[in-house]
Design an enzyme around this catalytic site. Structure first.
Site, PDB file in Angstrom:
ATOM      1  N   HIS A 298      -2.814   6.897   4.008  1.00  0.00           N
ATOM      2  CA  HIS A 298      -3.330   5.683   3.372  1.00  0.00           C
ATOM      3  C   HIS A 298      -4.680   5.337   4.014  1.00  0.00           C
ATOM      4  O   HIS A 298      -4.822   5.379   5.239  1.00  0.00           O
ATOM      5  CB  HIS A 298      -2.343   4.536   3.547  1.00  0.00           C
ATOM      6  CG  HIS A 298      -2.888   3.224   3.090  1.00  0.00           C
ATOM      7  ND1 HIS A 298      -3.521   3.086   1.872  1.00  0.00           N
ATOM      8  CD2 HIS A 298      -2.927   2.007   3.682  1.00  0.00           C
ATOM      9  CE1 HIS A 298      -3.917   1.835   1.745  1.00  0.00           C
ATOM     10  NE2 HIS A 298      -3.570   1.161   2.819  1.00  0.00           N
TER      11      HIS A 298
ATOM     12  N   ASN B 241     -10.367   0.178   1.072  1.00  0.00           N
ATOM     13  CA  ASN B 241      -8.906   0.222   0.974  1.00  0.00           C
ATOM     14  C   ASN B 241      -8.486  -0.212  -0.434  1.00  0.00           C
ATOM     15  O   ASN B 241      -8.666  -1.362  -0.797  1.00  0.00           O
ATOM     16  CB  ASN B 241      -8.323  -0.720   2.041  1.00  0.00           C
ATOM     17  CG  ASN B 241      -6.805  -0.783   2.012  1.00  0.00           C
ATOM     18  OD1 ASN B 241      -6.157  -0.298   1.095  1.00  0.00           O
ATOM     19  ND2 ASN B 241      -6.240  -1.419   3.035  1.00  0.00           N
TER      20      ASN B 241
ATOM     21  N   CYS C 125       0.822  -1.218   0.000  1.00  0.00           N
ATOM     22  CA  CYS C 125       0.000   0.000   0.000  1.00  0.00           C
ATOM     23  C   CYS C 125       0.851   1.261   0.000  1.00  0.00           C
ATOM     24  O   CYS C 125       0.329   2.365  -0.158  1.00  0.00           O
ATOM     25  CB  CYS C 125      -0.934  -0.002   1.207  1.00  0.00           C
ATOM     26  SG  CYS C 125      -1.992  -1.445   1.258  1.00  0.00           S
TER      27      CYS C 125
HETATM   28  O1  UT7 Z   1      -3.731  -1.530   3.734  1.00  0.00           O
HETATM   29  C1  UT7 Z   1      -2.736  -1.893   4.637  1.00  0.00           C
HETATM   30  C2  UT7 Z   1      -3.002  -2.949   5.504  1.00  0.00           C
HETATM   31  N1  UT7 Z   1      -4.266  -3.129   6.149  1.00  0.00           N
HETATM   32  C3  UT7 Z   1      -4.625  -2.513   7.290  1.00  0.00           C
HETATM   33  O2  UT7 Z   1      -4.053  -1.526   7.664  1.00  0.00           O
HETATM   34  C4  UT7 Z   1      -5.718  -3.089   8.112  1.00  0.00           C
HETATM   35  C5  UT7 Z   1      -5.466  -2.852   9.584  1.00  0.00           C
HETATM   36  N2  UT7 Z   1      -6.369  -3.581  10.452  1.00  0.00           N
HETATM   37  C6  UT7 Z   1      -7.684  -3.243  10.566  1.00  0.00           C
HETATM   38  O3  UT7 Z   1      -8.157  -2.310   9.926  1.00  0.00           O
HETATM   39  C7  UT7 Z   1      -8.516  -4.010  11.554  1.00  0.00           C
HETATM   40  O4  UT7 Z   1      -7.681  -4.849  12.312  1.00  0.00           O
HETATM   41  C8  UT7 Z   1      -9.639  -4.857  10.872  1.00  0.00           C
HETATM   42  C9  UT7 Z   1     -10.697  -3.926  10.300  1.00  0.00           C
HETATM   43  C10 UT7 Z   1      -9.051  -5.717   9.780  1.00  0.00           C
HETATM   44  C11 UT7 Z   1     -10.287  -5.737  11.922  1.00  0.00           C
HETATM   45  O5  UT7 Z   1     -10.830  -4.933  12.969  1.00  0.00           O
HETATM   46  P1  UT7 Z   1     -10.579  -5.349  14.488  1.00  0.00           P
HETATM   47  O6  UT7 Z   1     -11.266  -4.348  15.316  1.00  0.00           O
HETATM   48  O7  UT7 Z   1      -9.087  -5.490  14.644  1.00  0.00           O
HETATM   49  O8  UT7 Z   1     -11.348  -6.724  14.600  1.00  0.00           O
HETATM   50  P2  UT7 Z   1     -10.772  -8.173  14.958  1.00  0.00           P
HETATM   51  O9  UT7 Z   1     -10.009  -8.733  13.804  1.00  0.00           O
HETATM   52  O10 UT7 Z   1     -10.090  -8.099  16.283  1.00  0.00           O
HETATM   53  O11 UT7 Z   1     -12.117  -8.989  15.135  1.00  0.00           O
HETATM   54  C12 UT7 Z   1     -13.048  -8.692  16.177  1.00  0.00           C
HETATM   55  C13 UT7 Z   1     -14.235  -9.604  16.029  1.00  0.00           C
HETATM   56  C14 UT7 Z   1     -13.863 -11.069  15.869  1.00  0.00           C
HETATM   57  O12 UT7 Z   1     -14.853 -11.832  16.538  1.00  0.00           O
HETATM   58  P3  UT7 Z   1     -14.580 -12.391  18.013  1.00  0.00           P
HETATM   59  O13 UT7 Z   1     -13.370 -13.271  17.901  1.00  0.00           O
HETATM   60  O14 UT7 Z   1     -14.347 -11.180  18.885  1.00  0.00           O
HETATM   61  O15 UT7 Z   1     -15.835 -13.123  18.327  1.00  0.00           O
HETATM   62  C15 UT7 Z   1     -13.979 -11.325  14.404  1.00  0.00           C
HETATM   63  O16 UT7 Z   1     -14.276 -12.669  14.088  1.00  0.00           O
HETATM   64  O17 UT7 Z   1     -14.954  -9.276  14.846  1.00  0.00           O
HETATM   65  C16 UT7 Z   1     -15.143 -10.446  14.041  1.00  0.00           C
HETATM   66  N3  UT7 Z   1     -15.169 -10.038  12.637  1.00  0.00           N
HETATM   67  C17 UT7 Z   1     -16.295  -9.652  12.022  1.00  0.00           C
HETATM   68  N4  UT7 Z   1     -17.580  -9.560  12.423  1.00  0.00           N
HETATM   69  C18 UT7 Z   1     -18.480  -9.116  11.537  1.00  0.00           C
HETATM   70  C19 UT7 Z   1     -14.127  -9.954  11.784  1.00  0.00           C
HETATM   71  N5  UT7 Z   1     -14.554  -9.515  10.583  1.00  0.00           N
HETATM   72  C20 UT7 Z   1     -15.896  -9.326  10.712  1.00  0.00           C
HETATM   73  C21 UT7 Z   1     -16.885  -8.880   9.821  1.00  0.00           C
HETATM   74  N6  UT7 Z   1     -18.159  -8.787  10.268  1.00  0.00           N
HETATM   75  N7  UT7 Z   1     -16.612  -8.513   8.554  1.00  0.00           N
END
Ligand code: UT7
Length: 329
Positions: free
Chosen positions: A256, A286, A116
């Protein structure tokens, strides 16, 4: 860099697919919902390229617009740099396809893969050719068709990404405008945090790689989130300290667009008002190396930047890579 020829952006363009995928559309595909996507990422919708089209199609549209705005013909271009992690083919490069499409037959052409951060790297590379007097007219494109490397059954990634292209023309500056400094970094120890495992020489395409969905993006979102919040601020501080300025001196900060929470976190840490930190992740998701040039183009079109404005851009992504550009408009 002060005694060398600086580079200015003299034209810009953007291209987005027409098809919009809303959060409600995704609710019908995977176990997710609008509330989760919006509150965790800031994304409302993203664009998806029509079947049969590819990176070069969007890059071409963005490039034609940028050249027109710069008042250049394709034959004037000395070099094309296409930042992308989703080229049309592993080889030849998308930039060569673009060269042929535009009819820019004088131009050297190469792709640049820096995740990115690709557009920032490409601007820095292009500006070096201008600095040393080798080239005068450089076309820099950030183009991604992430929908083609997205697992549409994986809710942790398929809600995040979008397709798009942004292009700028770099030319030698005449006054004191131009790229003031840049700061590029990488740390390959974080390579596994964000990758497309198969399709390269490590894991060539096979029945097994397809069955295991190894040609799609795999990401450790939490770790990338932490990394992003740390390096963006470090990069900006490095560039600002070098120029003896603070965030209060910045007129615009293009970050970004990976997550609105990352953008808001950085903006608040720097005590910058919302209007100085552009956001388009809500509309496009993104788009990797295309996010900053598209945001930049949108602000150029609406006449936001005035001569003399200080504009910073900072990105981070796969590699790991990160980096920034500081320019005087
Ligand atoms: O472009 C360069 C690289 N990319 C980035 O910079 C991305 C950086 N990271 C992020 O933006 C965030 O970490 C994400 C948006 C990818 C994820 O957000 P998060 O707040 O870190 O969520 P998480 O991965 O910790 O997941 C929290 C919960 C999980 O459930 P449990 O284990 O707490 O029950 C996931 O399974 O949310 C769940 N989850 C979802 N629920 C509904 C993950 N994806 C989804 C979804 N819909 N799409």
């Amino acid at each position: 860099m002060s005694n060398r020829v600086k580079s200015v952006i003299t034209g810009s363009g953007a291209a987005l697919p027409e098809r919009v995928i809303t959060n409600n559309d995704l609710e019908k595909m995977v176990d997710t919902n609008d509330e989760w996507i919006l509150s965790r990422t800031g994304i409302r919708e993203r664009r998806k390229l029509e079947d049969g089209l590819s990176s070069v199609d969007l890059a071409d549209r963005a490039a034609v617009e940028a050249l027109e705005k710069a008042g250049l013909k394709a034959a004037d271009i000395d070099m094309i740099i296409a930042a992308t992690v989703t080229p049309d083919y592993p080889t030849p490069s998308t930039s060569c396809l673009l060269q042929a499409r535009l009819g820019a037959f004088k131009a050297a052409a190469m792709d640049l893969s820096a995740g990115c951060t690709g557009f920032i790297y490409a601007l820095a590379v292009g500006s070096q050719f201008i600095s040393c007097g080798t080239y005068k007219n450089i076309l820099v494109v950030g183009v991604e068709i992430l929908s083609r490397v997205t697992d549409w059954d994986d809710r942790s990634t398929c809600v995040l990404f979008g397709d798009g292209a942004g292009a700028v023309v770099l030319q030698p500056a005449t006054g004191d405008s131009g790229i003031v400094s840049f700061s590029l970094h990488s740390d390959g120890r974080g390579a596994d945090l964000l990758k497309i495992p198969a399709g390269g020489s490590m894991i060539p395409a096979s029945h097994e790689s397809l069955q295991n969905k190894m040609h799609f993006i795999k990401m450790n979102g939490n770790e990338i989130f932490k990394f992003a919040t740390r390096v963006v601020e470090d990069t900006l501080n490095q560039m600002m300290q070098k120029e003896n300025i603070t965030a209060a001196d910045l007129d615009y900060l293009f970050l970004h667009q990976a997550n609105l929470r990352i953008i808001d976190y950085i903006r608040k840490r720097l005590r910058m008002p919302e209007e100085k930190v552009p956001v388009n992740i809500d509309r496009y998701g993104n788009m990797s190396s295309a996010t900053i040039p598209i945001a930049l183009h949108e602000y150029i079109v609406k006449g936001a930047m005035k001569k003399g404005d200080l504009v910073a851009m900072v990105a981070f992504g796969a590699g790991l890579t990160w980096g920034g550009i500081l320019m005087k408009w």
